[in-house]
Write an enzyme that holds these catalytic residues in place. Structure first.
Site, PDB file in Angstrom:
ATOM      1  N   LYS A 171     -30.075  -3.060 -20.629  1.00 41.92           N
ATOM      2  CA  LYS A 171     -31.047  -2.436 -19.725  1.00 41.92           C
ATOM      3  C   LYS A 171     -30.345  -1.271 -19.044  1.00 41.92           C
ATOM      4  O   LYS A 171     -29.299  -1.458 -18.425  1.00 41.92           O
ATOM      5  CB  LYS A 171     -31.508  -3.464 -18.685  1.00 41.92           C
ATOM      6  CG  LYS A 171     -32.635  -2.941 -17.814  1.00 41.92           C
ATOM      7  CD  LYS A 171     -33.164  -4.018 -16.857  1.00 41.92           C
ATOM      8  CE  LYS A 171     -34.374  -3.490 -16.103  1.00 41.92           C
ATOM      9  NZ  LYS A 171     -34.948  -4.470 -15.176  1.00 41.92           N
TER      10      LYS A 171
ATOM     11  N   THR B  76     -36.883  -8.918 -17.250  1.00 49.02           N
ATOM     12  CA  THR B  76     -36.082  -7.910 -17.950  1.00 49.02           C
ATOM     13  C   THR B  76     -34.658  -7.766 -17.441  1.00 49.02           C
ATOM     14  O   THR B  76     -33.811  -7.258 -18.154  1.00 49.02           O
ATOM     15  CB  THR B  76     -36.752  -6.527 -17.841  1.00 49.02           C
ATOM     16  OG1 THR B  76     -36.979  -6.232 -16.466  1.00 49.02           O
ATOM     17  CG2 THR B  76     -38.056  -6.500 -18.598  1.00 49.02           C
ATOM     18  N   ASP B  77     -34.396  -8.234 -16.212  1.00 45.88           N
ATOM     19  CA  ASP B  77     -33.084  -7.947 -15.633  1.00 45.88           C
ATOM     20  C   ASP B  77     -31.933  -8.473 -16.479  1.00 45.88           C
ATOM     21  O   ASP B  77     -30.923  -7.800 -16.665  1.00 45.88           O
ATOM     22  CB  ASP B  77     -32.981  -8.546 -14.221  1.00 45.88           C
ATOM     23  CG  ASP B  77     -33.709  -7.688 -13.203  1.00 45.88           C
ATOM     24  OD1 ASP B  77     -34.367  -6.715 -13.627  1.00 45.88           O
ATOM     25  OD2 ASP B  77     -33.617  -7.990 -11.997  1.00 45.88           O
TER      26      ASP B  77
ATOM     27  N   THR C 222     -42.650 -11.919 -16.515  1.00 50.19           N
ATOM     28  CA  THR C 222     -43.958 -11.418 -16.094  1.00 50.19           C
ATOM     29  C   THR C 222     -44.734 -10.782 -17.233  1.00 50.19           C
ATOM     30  O   THR C 222     -45.278  -9.711 -17.104  1.00 50.19           O
ATOM     31  CB  THR C 222     -43.815 -10.390 -14.973  1.00 50.19           C
ATOM     32  OG1 THR C 222     -42.932  -9.364 -15.433  1.00 50.19           O
ATOM     33  CG2 THR C 222     -43.278 -11.005 -13.719  1.00 50.19           C
TER      34      THR C 222
END
Lengths: 463, 658
Positions: A264, A185-186, A109
């Site tokens: 993350k 990002t996950d 995104t």
């Protein structure tokens, strides 16, 4: 004739019947008489996950409301105008002096628009669209884009890693000066380590970037992350696979993290990516890269990249917990798993009852590696008897490799060979600091809030 | 060229003020408002009294001082498209300002939600219920499903860059004394940050108020005089407060007022904390627009081809060009760039009246501050009411620019990087003067004037909140809430108004449901204003200052008044008796009279003492103030008078004796 899907986007059941009965389409301007009074507005598509008992209406003041289908007495179409949702597209300017940078899209995104089907955001991606949304990019590089595939971050997997690695290899051969990969990002850090192993000896920076707040909101981190990554890709001297995301949660600077040491660490913070067990490579702003470490691999002019696109999918991470039963491990072996990375407790431990199962696994040729679920620190299996016992069973300590990195690396290694010693050599020979010689003193800094000196620091420096 | 026939700015200001027919608010009649086509509507914001904020579990209603913070976070805002695919004009303007926005966070009142590092939690049920109750009281059509919408705000007042807001009902109406006012909608939304400062490109906010639940009631532009507007605002405020579930106090209720005149446009006056400011501000705004229409006509007659109109500008160096004016010197010292601008055909425009004490030139200065971030003073023009630069300097500038008798000029200064935006801003505003009254939101001041705040946003800034699911409002729930509503609240409101009970008591009266008690006492023959004030002020005071007794019940007050009537006591004695009744409800009324040392004294007996007291005062007096004597004698007689003669009557008698 347009299909239901198009004319009644997202509506089903009762709501769909009602729309059909009154001859109303999505994007119709309508007058609705209900038992709760009169409503007017434009019928919007409905998110597929929502119920079939309401219509969504955009009323003249711009707000959306839902109308209960049970209350509707009459509906009348007074107009029809379909909304065109488009980021203004302008040709991305080309400048002789600026480096050429390629942006690969994977479905993240970075720049996006709303998807009515799911109510979620979908990426807007062409250079023209990106230029329309983030015009500053044109001051940094000449950008071209290529959508390699479009999957959500959680759906990224080996075949995508391989596709990406090959696309990167081709770009480098064609003379690109920097590569950006837009990514959800996950699982950004999984992909970062996969590319570290699959794309070796790159002469140019390869930068993975995402955003924690989708770019459909004004305070999104997407634009700044994109500018940072474009600058680093085009101008940085660091030719490694890196992750570029916010340093602090403030809009101030980004970090360049080494692809094998990054993780993350928060489900929603902007500053979620942290280098674990080491310090980040550099900070980056929209016109500067300031290295923090100096042992990086510098940019080169040659095109001598090595693409090693291998992956064995039958590999897993086993996150150890007290009372883990041996049958889990037996099941993995029986299902044909070839590699198991254990995220063990403390220095790298599991409980005694699973020992026989581990022994059986190793005996059946499964490659078992030990990492730590504490994330920080090395596996030290000599300290306690349990560790020594485990090594005797054939469990191999993976030093300070992060569990996810060890998982990716084992998959990559087993994609090339199943020879125990060969695999071990591949696993334990660091390609880019997935195992480090030492952990620097400032490699582990998790300060606790509430302590006066920490509070003083937080107040003084933007988080 | 000679600077001949210069305009006298003050004279021009006065002449144009007269020409447009400006009248002061105190002199204005309904005919004046009809003449200029005054039209206005309201957006009434009211904070709800909930435990928690709207989308997180932080406590609501705790405020901090500016320096009381634990951390700061920086954000920049960039516009995004609405779901209909448009950029909003305001958004683009705010983006032009390139502001660095700093949020001060206090851990007590903010979490990661406030600074947009966590998606929203579920909407606060308590807030939704209050909003629904008030929507029902406003006769609104309640939506079937509450959709949380994002309303873009790029001024930084909300760290996400948008406000989460949701419509609860549309199309209602409120009965004022003279007419019905139609409502467009009522929404439930999160409150914004409080601004600490806004200097140059840095704006600082604190996040304590951010996220507190707020309702916004929006009316149609149905009010045609400032007084009607005020009445509607009072009414909506009252209605909100009557629930007892909204916050009161400074800043808890704020009004935005939309005003236009005939031929003008909707301009929004922002954030009025006091309803008493509404008439003056709306009056002046309608006349400001009226003045801008005259300016438009004048410009079109002075400039032959408005489409071809162009301002001319050049950078100046005051030292080289011999302008030794203090302000320009200062700009040079501050390393600022100075630009002189010629506005062809603008003679008499810059000093044209717009608001009391303000001229068209101020419209330019205001926009330079907001859009180009140039701190005031940021410019000087040739027709200032209070000239900032000498006449000689202006003459020199005019010569330099080659201005003719029909032209006007100005000079502005600021950091070089802001000059392009500054020039664009001046050019844009001047061009608009030929054709329209710009759609703006304006910041208000207690003196009744306003300044430009930003371009008025439109519906293009709304898009759905992808972080939250719609909330259905089913029929059963709505009906259950409807049954709990106090009825006849409107009649009661009008009754209190008719009795002239002070408005500041309404909140207490309605939130404690004391109206029936007041009514009952008035039916015994007591005056409504007295009883309302007694309940709304005296009882409230006693409740707040004396220890409560579990056996006290408000209907004892009814008995008290019954006793006063039977005994033919003066009603004022109720005020003395109440604290005893409240703290020792088992005492009978006779005992209370003893406690307060009440002696029945005939009125004549009290008044008889006046000559003696008058003499005594003249012996002890040490200044000539006649009030002093009345006050002293009142003091002497106070205890005797209570219950025997009304205080105002006693005072009148004493005054008569002077």
């Amino acid at each position: 004739m347009a299909s239901d899907k198009e004319t009644h986007q997202g509506y089903r059941g009762e709501a769909l019947e009602l729309l059909k009965r009154f001859n109303i389409r999505v994007w119709s301007e309508v007058n609705i008489q209900t038992t709760r009074g009169h409503f007017e507005g434009k019928v919007l598509p409905r998110s597929e996950n929502d119920d079939d008992k309401h219509l969504v209406l955009k009323i003249p003041t711009g707000y959306n409301v839902g109308i209960d289908t049970d209350t509707i007495k009459d509906m009348e179409e007074t107009g029809f105008e379909k909304a065109e949702y488009k980021i203004p597209e302008q040709e991305f300017p080309y400048s002789e002096e600026l480096p050429n940078v390629k942006l690969f899209g994977t479905g993240g995104t970075i720049a996006s628009r709303l998807d009515y089907r799911t109510g979620a955001v979908i990426p807007a991606f062409s250079p023209g669209e990106l230029y329309g949304a983030v015009p500053e990019l044109a001051d940094v590089c000449n950008l071209t884009t290529e959508k390699v595939f479009a999957v959500f971050s959680e759906n990224m997997g080996p075949s995508q890693y391989i596709q990406l690695a090959q696309a990167i290899g081709k770009e480098i051969e064609n003379g690109i000066q920097g590569i950006i990969i837009g990514h959800g990002t996950d699982t950004l850090h999984h992909t970062a380590s996969a590319l570290t192993f699959m794309v070796q000896n790159s002469p140019v920076p390869i930068i993975l970037v995402g955003s924690q707040r989708s770019s459909d909101r004004p305070s999104s981190d997407a634009a700044l992350n994109l500018i940072h990554s474009a600058y680093a890709a085009g101008h940085s001297d660091i030719a490694e696979v890196m992750v570029c995301m916010f340093g602090p949660t403030s809009d101030e600077y980004g970090f360049l993290h080494r692809g094998t040491r990054v993780r993350k660490m928060h489900s929603s913070y902007r500053s979620t990516f942290r280098t674990i067990g080491d310090i980040p490579l550099a900070t980056v702003t929209k016109d500067q890269v300031n290295p923090i470490k100096n042992d990086y691999k510098p940019r080169r002019n040659d095109r001598q990249v090595r693409i090693l696109p291998y992956f064995e999918e039958k590999v897993t991470i086993l996150y150890y917990y007290p009372n883990m039963q041996p049958d889990i491990i037996d099941a993995l072996v029986d299902l044909g798993y070839k590699g198991i990375v254990i995220a063990g407790t403390g220095l790298g431990h599991v409980n005694k009852p699973v020992y026989p199962a581990l022994k059986r696994a190793v005996d059946k040729g499964v490659h078992v590696y030990m990492t730590v679920q504490t994330l920080w620190g090395f596996v030290h299996m000599f300290v306690y008897d349990t560790g020594r016992d485990l090594m005797d069973l054939g469990v191999i300590p993976a030093e300070n490799m992060l569990p996810e990195v060890a998982y990716i690396k084992l998959g990559w290694a087993l994609g090339q060979t199943t020879d125990r010693e060969e695999v071990k050599k591949l696993m334990l020979t660091p390609i880019n600091d997935e195992i480090t010689q030492k952990e620097p003193y400032n490699g582990y800094l998790i300060y606790q809030g509430g302590v006066p000196e920490v509070e003083a620091f937080i107040r003084k420096h933007h988080k | 060229m000679e600077y001949d026939n210069p305009i006298d700015p003050l004279e021009n200001y006065q002449n144009t003020r007269k020409k447009i027919g400006y009248v002061e608010r105190s002199q204005a009649t309904e005919a004046d408002y009809q003449r200029i086509g005054f039209k206005s509507g309201l957006e009434v914001h009211q904070q709800l009294k909930t435990q928690e904020k709207l989308f997180c579990h932080c406590p609501a209603g705790i405020y901090h001082s500016n320096e009381d913070y634990d951390a700061e976070v920086i954000r920049h805002m960039r516009p995004t498209l609405s779901e209909l695919g448009e950029y909003d004009g305001t958004a683009l303007m705010e983006y032009k300002t390139r502001k660095q926005i700093i949020y001060r966070i206090n851990n007590q009142t903010a979490c990661t939600y406030e600074i947009d590092d966590t998606p929203p939690f579920k909407m606060d049920q308590e807030a939704l219920e209050i909003a629904l109750d008030i929507s029902l009281q406003c006769n609104l059509n309640i939506v079937g499903e509450v959709h949380i919408t994002r309303k873009q705000y790029l001024d930084g007042s909300i760290p996400t860059g948008f406000q989460r807001t949701a419509i609860i009902g549309v199309e209602g109406e409120l009965p004022l004394t003279s007419k019905k006012v139609r409502l467009i909608q009522l929404s439930l939304e999160e409150d914004s940050c409080r601004e600490i400062s806004d200097i140059r490109h840095t704006r600082i906010f604190k996040t304590d108020r951010l996220g507190m639940p707020l309702i916004e009631t929006v009316t149609y532009p149905d009010m045609f005089t400032p007084d009607e507007l005020r009445e509607a605002a009072d009414y909506i405020r009252f209605l909100n407060r009557s629930t007892g579930k909204v916050r009161t106090g400074i800043g808890s209720g704020r009004e935005d007022v939309n005003v236009s005149c005939r031929g003008g446009t909707r301009v929004e006056l922002k954030g009025l904390a006091h309803n008493k400011w509404i008439p003056e501000l709306s009056h002046n705004e309608a006349f400001r627009q009226w003045a801008l229409l005259y300016i438009k006509d004048q410009l079109n007659s002075q400039v032959s081809d408005p489409d071809q109109w162009q301002m001319q500008h050049q950078t100046i160096d005051p030292r080289q060009q011999g302008f030794d004016d203090g302000l320009l010197e200062q700009a040079v010292k501050g390393n600022e760039k100075i630009v002189a601008i010629l506005l062809p055909g603008f003679r008499g425009i810059l000093s044209h009246f717009t608001q009391p004490g303000k001229v068209f030139g101020d419209e330019l200065e205001d926009r330079l501050k907001v859009i180009a971030c140039l701190e005031r003073p940021n410019m000087s023009h040739c027709e200032e009411l209070q000239p900032r630069l000498s006449q000689q300097t202006h003459q020199g500038l005019r010569q330099l620019l080659g201005g003719g008798p029909n032209d006007a000029h100005l000079v502005l200064w600021g950091p070089e990087e802001d000059i392009p935006t500054a020039l664009e801003t001046v050019d844009e505003r001047c061009r608009m003067a030929f054709s329209e009254v710009p759609r703006e939101t304006r910041k208000t001041f207690p003196d009744g004037t306003t300044v430009f705040e930003r371009v008025l946003p439109g519906p293009d800034r709304m898009y759905p909140d992808t972080d939250s699911a719609p909330i259905p409002l089913d029929k059963k729930y709505i009906e259950q809430r409807r049954r709990q509503l106090p009825d006849q609240i409107i009649e009661r409101y009008h009754q209190l108004q008719q009795w002239k009970v002070p408005e500041d008591t309404y909140h207490y009266i309605f939130s404690r449901d004391r109206f029936p008690l007041i009514k009952e006492i008035t039916e015994m023959g007591f005056e409504g204003k007295f009883v309302g004030t007694f309940i709304g002020q005296t009882l409230k005071f006693v409740e707040g200052h004396y220890p409560p007794h579990p056996d006290f019940a408000p209907n004892k007050i009814r008995d008290l008044f019954f006793f006063i009537r039977e005994k033919q006591l003066n009603r004022e004695i109720a005020k003395k008796m109440l604290p005893f009744l409240y703290t020792q409800p088992h005492m009978n009324f006779e005992q209370i009279l003893e406690q307060i040392h009440y002696n029945p004294v005939r009125k004549e007996k009290i008044l008889e003492q006046l000559p003696r007291l008058h003499q005594e005062f003249s012996r002890i007096r040490h200044h000539q103030n006649s009030h002093a004597e009345v006050d002293w004698i009142m003091g002497q007689l106070h205890n005797q008078a209570i219950g025997n003669i009304p205080m105002n009557e006693l005072r009148a008698e004493i005054e008569k004796y002077q």
